[in-house]
Motif scaffolding. Sequence first.
Motif, mmCIF file in Angstrom:
data_model
loop_
_atom_site.group_PDB
_atom_site.id
_atom_site.type_symbol
_atom_site.label_atom_id
_atom_site.label_comp_id
_atom_site.label_asym_id
_atom_site.label_seq_id
_atom_site.Cartn_x
_atom_site.Cartn_y
_atom_site.Cartn_z
ATOM 1 N N TRP A 48 15.200 -0.253 79.242
ATOM 2 C CA TRP A 48 14.729 -1.602 78.910
ATOM 3 C C TRP A 48 13.637 -2.114 79.854
ATOM 4 O O TRP A 48 13.417 -3.314 79.967
ATOM 5 N N ASP A 49 12.938 -1.191 80.485
ATOM 6 C CA ASP A 49 11.758 -1.558 81.274
ATOM 7 C C ASP A 49 10.562 -1.565 80.310
ATOM 8 O O ASP A 49 10.119 -0.501 79.856
ATOM 9 N N VAL A 50 10.042 -2.747 79.989
ATOM 10 C CA VAL A 50 9.019 -2.879 78.949
ATOM 11 C C VAL A 50 7.758 -2.090 79.280
ATOM 12 O O VAL A 50 7.205 -1.387 78.424
ATOM 13 N N GLN A 51 7.274 -2.187 80.509
ATOM 14 C CA GLN A 51 6.040 -1.498 80.874
ATOM 15 C C GLN A 51 6.190 0.023 80.789
ATOM 16 O O GLN A 51 5.290 0.719 80.299
ATOM 17 N N LYS A 52 7.341 0.516 81.225
ATOM 18 C CA LYS A 52 7.570 1.961 81.143
ATOM 19 C C LYS A 52 7.720 2.413 79.691
ATOM 20 O O LYS A 52 7.226 3.481 79.301
ATOM 21 N N ALA A 53 8.409 1.601 78.891
ATOM 22 C CA ALA A 53 8.583 1.928 77.472
ATOM 23 C C ALA A 53 7.236 1.892 76.745
ATOM 24 O O ALA A 53 6.944 2.740 75.885
ATOM 25 N N TYR A 54 6.407 0.912 77.094
ATOM 26 C CA TYR A 54 5.078 0.789 76.489
ATOM 27 C C TYR A 54 4.221 2.013 76.822
ATOM 28 O O TYR A 54 3.573 2.597 75.943
ATOM 29 N N LYS A 55 4.215 2.424 78.086
ATOM 30 C CA LYS A 55 3.463 3.617 78.478
ATOM 31 C C LYS A 55 3.977 4.851 77.751
ATOM 32 O O LYS A 55 3.196 5.704 77.283
ATOM 33 N N MET A 56 5.300 4.954 77.639
ATOM 34 C CA MET A 56 5.898 6.096 76.941
ATOM 35 C C MET A 56 5.435 6.142 75.486
ATOM 36 O O MET A 56 5.070 7.213 74.970
ATOM 37 N N LEU A 57 5.435 4.993 74.822
ATOM 38 C CA LEU A 57 5.031 4.951 73.419
ATOM 39 C C LEU A 57 3.542 5.240 73.266
ATOM 40 O O LEU A 57 3.135 5.975 72.361
ATOM 41 N N ILE A 58 2.707 4.685 74.142
ATOM 42 C CA ILE A 58 1.266 4.946 74.081
ATOM 43 C C ILE A 58 0.993 6.432 74.279
ATOM 44 O O ILE A 58 0.180 7.036 73.559
ATOM 45 N N ASP A 59 1.666 7.039 75.247
ATOM 46 C CA ASP A 59 1.514 8.482 75.468
ATOM 47 C C ASP A 59 1.936 9.264 74.227
ATOM 48 O O ASP A 59 1.294 10.261 73.854
ATOM 49 N N CYS A 60 3.014 8.822 73.593
ATOM 50 C CA CYS A 60 3.502 9.463 72.374
ATOM 51 C C CYS A 60 2.460 9.351 71.254
ATOM 52 O O CYS A 60 2.154 10.343 70.578
ATOM 53 N N LEU A 61 1.899 8.165 71.060
ATOM 54 C CA LEU A 61 0.905 7.959 70.011
ATOM 55 C C LEU A 61 -0.347 8.797 70.266
ATOM 56 O O LEU A 61 -0.931 9.371 69.331
ATOM 57 N N GLN A 62 -0.753 8.879 71.514
ATOM 58 C CA GLN A 62 -1.915 9.704 71.856
ATOM 59 C C GLN A 62 -1.626 11.176 71.578
ATOM 60 O O GLN A 62 -2.487 11.897 71.061
ATOM 61 N N TRP A 63 -0.423 11.624 71.907
ATOM 62 C CA TRP A 63 -0.010 13.009 71.622
ATOM 63 C C TRP A 63 -0.042 13.279 70.125
ATOM 64 O O TRP A 63 -0.532 14.321 69.680
ATOM 65 N N ARG A 64 0.437 12.332 69.338
ATOM 66 C CA ARG A 64 0.452 12.494 67.888
ATOM 67 C C ARG A 64 -0.980 12.578 67.340
ATOM 68 O O ARG A 64 -1.271 13.410 66.477
ATOM 69 N N ILE A 65 -1.852 11.726 67.826
ATOM 70 C CA ILE A 65 -3.235 11.720 67.352
ATOM 71 C C ILE A 65 -3.965 12.999 67.756
ATOM 72 O O ILE A 65 -4.610 13.658 66.932
ATOM 73 N N GLN A 66 -3.856 13.375 69.017
ATOM 74 C CA GLN A 66 -4.558 14.551 69.532
ATOM 75 C C GLN A 66 -4.096 15.844 68.862
ATOM 76 O O GLN A 66 -4.891 16.775 68.686
ATOM 77 N N ASN A 67 -2.830 15.896 68.471
ATOM 78 C CA ASN A 67 -2.275 17.113 67.881
ATOM 79 C C ASN A 67 -2.073 17.016 66.368
ATOM 80 O O ASN A 67 -1.474 17.899 65.764
ATOM 81 N N GLU A 68 -2.583 15.930 65.772
ATOM 82 C CA GLU A 68 -2.512 15.727 64.313
ATOM 83 C C GLU A 68 -1.086 15.876 63.779
ATOM 84 O O GLU A 68 -0.843 16.509 62.759
#
Length: 337
Positions: A48-68
């Motif tokens: 429930w750390d918002v900043q850490k969760a936000y970074k995790m999700l952004i990293d996930c979205l970038q991974w999804r985009i970069q790897n289609e």
Amino acid sequence: MNNVHDESIKTFLSLMENVDEKMKGTFQNMHHGYPTETLVRFLKARDWDVQKAYKMLIDCLQWRIQNEIDNILSKPIIPPDLYRAVRDSQLVGLSGYSKEGLPVIAVGVGLSTYDKASVNYYVQSHIQMNEYRDCVVLPAATKKYGRHISTCLKVLDMTGLKLSALHQIRLLTTISTIDDLNYPEKTETYYIVNAPYIFSACWKAVKPLLQERTKRKIQVLQGCGRDELLKIMDYSSLPHFCLKEGSGSSRNRSNGTIDNCFSLDHTYHQQLYNYVKQQATLIETGRPIKQGSVHVDFPEPDPEDAKIAKTIESEFQKLADQNGICNSLNCLKVNGD
């Protein structure tokens, strides 16, 4: 949820309003109409750390985009003989549903060999099963049971677990890291069955390293676990290796009442494979479907996860030394198909 959690969700939603359109698009493909529930999964994964969760999700979205990843369900593993070889050596399947409607994913940990194709094919197959679960299986369960279902149960069969599994740790760590970072909190409970001594020795060393949240999710059942599992699912949903004591997770055992959900001939895998081929046909209209594996970037494991993998490797090596067996950890073939 308490007020603190409600505020965390509101803050997270506000942060997501500022991401670019490409990220918003892939996030929409991820949440399947349940954005808040998806944010909650990432918040849980980061205590429930918002900043850490936000970074995790952004990293996930970038991974999804970069790897289609949004298009990975349109990239079948072909020819079919190659996909059958993957299925015969990466033992995973859908055996049924719990009484509450959660999909029951069966995994043949001990007898999976991961030796019939390159690492890239196994990773591609794993991600495709994740995406199919989220795009098709869970929405269908939600509709059938009349409530939002976003998690599954996993039954892990340790039958046949041997010291030679040491050679698979790198691949399994890669797959686990992909799940932890990009598909967090998708498994409600892990049930361990048919556990031999080698598992018990490793579990004793690994358990203290796990977070309490993770420990609560893992249940080591006696024997094949049938009696305990029947409390939460019907007999028809039991994985074939739980039907009776000593049944094991034979790859080809299927007759009458025994349905091997690992097999490519099982309904689940036929539906999944046909779905992927249909999606490929829609995208590659008039053109032959491309052969070759999808190459996905492998994320670096969390330091704690890396420590757990190292502990497992160490315990396997100790057991090997005790038995006078020489086990050198061979590098898995990553590049090339």
